[in-house]
Design an enzyme around this catalytic site. Structure first.
Site, PDB file in Angstrom:
ATOM      1  N   TYR A 135       0.836  -1.203   0.000  1.00 39.52           N
ATOM      2  CA  TYR A 135       0.000   0.000   0.000  1.00 39.52           C
ATOM      3  C   TYR A 135       0.872   1.255   0.000  1.00 39.52           C
ATOM      4  CZ  TYR A 135      -3.017   3.602   2.045  1.00 39.52           C
ATOM      5  OH  TYR A 135      -3.687   4.767   2.300  1.00 39.52           O
ATOM      6  N   LYS A 149     -11.337  -1.752   7.100  1.00 38.18           N
ATOM      7  CA  LYS A 149     -11.748  -2.482   5.915  1.00 38.18           C
ATOM      8  C   LYS A 149     -12.683  -3.643   6.269  1.00 38.18           C
ATOM      9  CE  LYS A 149      -8.878   0.306   3.719  1.00 38.18           C
ATOM     10  NZ  LYS A 149      -8.101   1.001   4.752  1.00 38.18           N
TER      11      LYS A 149
END
Length: 384
Positions: free
Chosen positions: A105, A202
């Site tokens: 990421y 998430k």
């Protein structure tokens, strides 16, 4: 919930009972939100809770629930996934070196290269799929591996057991970002990892309505060290957000089942679509990588990426979507599509992005729980 009572439960049952049994006073099935900063105590005797930066009953219940799912020695919750990663890196010393999955990421790259390098902590972005390449980057100062598998956004697979053995042989620790898989599909601690790191925003929370991060530790010594640091720095999760996370955890297993089922159908559909050049999804990976993934995971997850044949059309494709929402983030019940080149990985130098395969035509899709026919129709209409 005492550990001995839940030791033999299936993960689905553990998830559904997140937070249950925490209210000793009234027996509330849903853990109460203890929206308080401080706690009254008799005389000079402090109770189990004294100040909510140190401990809070709602946050404690959420931490215990996540810890049970990963079979850890203790879990800690933070105000975001990046706050969790920051806390972990704070356990290092000036002069230490970190190895990071090369297509991790973009925020991981930013915090290590732009922030922690100023404090004397070096890092190397490495192809962690290849043990030989990892060995080439290990130094006498290497103390931590930060690995994503599947990686974000190219869903590449790194061998966790081999990486754990390699890290430990060089007196380093292995931290695995398990955001994509969750404990429902992958348990890194059982594969030798020392820490499991989550953007709990998430899949764990699952509804795009709360920011949170989590770290699960393998040993009590690691937990005690990290807990002391977390209390000192104060990057903890508030009780309201902890309660939202607890509520989301209850449906984690069934959400993941539905989302993965949808993702597998979409990956197959896109792999035969005339507008698509390539699809990244663990089930569609080459044989070696697919087999490696299934040795350490019990499913393929609900994240996929694909490359458009005509990359200049990425914006118009996103604009034509109606069910799938153009938005950053992932793991919620709503399907979201992102353009990594300009959004989640824009911090990486352009040459690095292109070298890794994070190119203008790459799209990342977080598949939600909508009806599969609506999702397939939406994608087909947008791609035409």
């Amino acid at each position: 919930m005492p550990a001995h009572e839940s030791r033999n439960w299936h993960l689905e049952s553990l998830a559904a009972h997140s937070g249950v049994g925490q209210d000793r006073l009234y027996g509330a099935v849903s853990t109460p939100i203890y929206q308080t900063v401080t706690y009254q105590h008799p005389g000079t005797e402090l109770g189990p809770y004294d100040y909510s930066r140190t401990e809070n009953p709602t946050r404690h219940a959420a931490q215990e629930a996540i810890n049970r799912l990963d079979h850890g020695a203790g879990a800690l919750l933070y105000s975001s996934g990046m706050a969790a990663l920051t806390a972990l890196v704070h356990t290092l010393q000036q002069g230490d070196h970190v190895i990071i999955t090369e297509d991790a990421y973009g925020g991981t790259y930013r915090i290590m290269v732009d922030i922690f390098s100023k404090f004397g902590i070096a890092s190397s972005m490495v192809n962690t799929r290849d043990i030989d390449q990892v060995k080439q980057h290990i130094t006498s100062k290497t103390r931590l591996f930060i690995v994503e598998t599947p990686s974000n956004p190219l869903l590449r697979i790194s061998p966790l057991e081999e990486l754990a053995e390699l890290a430990h042989a060089h007196h380093a620790e292995l931290a695995v970002d398990n955001t994509f898989m969750t404990a429902v599909r992958q348990r890194p601690l059982e594969l030798g990892a020392d820490y499991v790191v989550y953007s709990a925003t998430k899949y764990l929370a699952g509804h795009n309505d709360v920011l949170a991060g989590a770290i699960v530790c393998k040993t009590s010594e690691q937990y005690d060290k990290l807990n002391e640091l977390t209390n000192a720095t104060g990057s903890v999760l508030g009780p309201w957000d902890a309660w939202l996370l607890l509520r989301g955890l209850k449906t984690l297993a069934i959400r993941m089942d539905r989302q993965e089922s949808n993702a597998r159908r979409i990956a197959e559909f896109l792999s035969h679509h005339q507008s698509i050049r390539h699809v990244y999804y663990p089930e569609l990976a080459d044989h070696d990588m697919r087999e490696r993934h299934l040795r350490q995971a019990s499913g393929y997850g609900a994240m996929l990426s694909f490359v458009l044949k005509h990359p200049e059309e990425y914006a118009s494709v996103m604009d034509r979507l109606q069910v799938i929402l153009p938005a950053v983030s992932l793991g919620g019940v709503e399907s979201l599509i992102t353009h990594p080149y300009n959004e989640t990985h824009r911090e990486l130098p352009e040459s690095m992005r292109r070298q890794l395969g994070i190119i203008p035509g790459l799209m990342r899709l977080s598949v939600g729980i909508e009806h599969i026919d609506d999702l397939l129709t939406d994608l087909d209409n947008a791609l035409r």
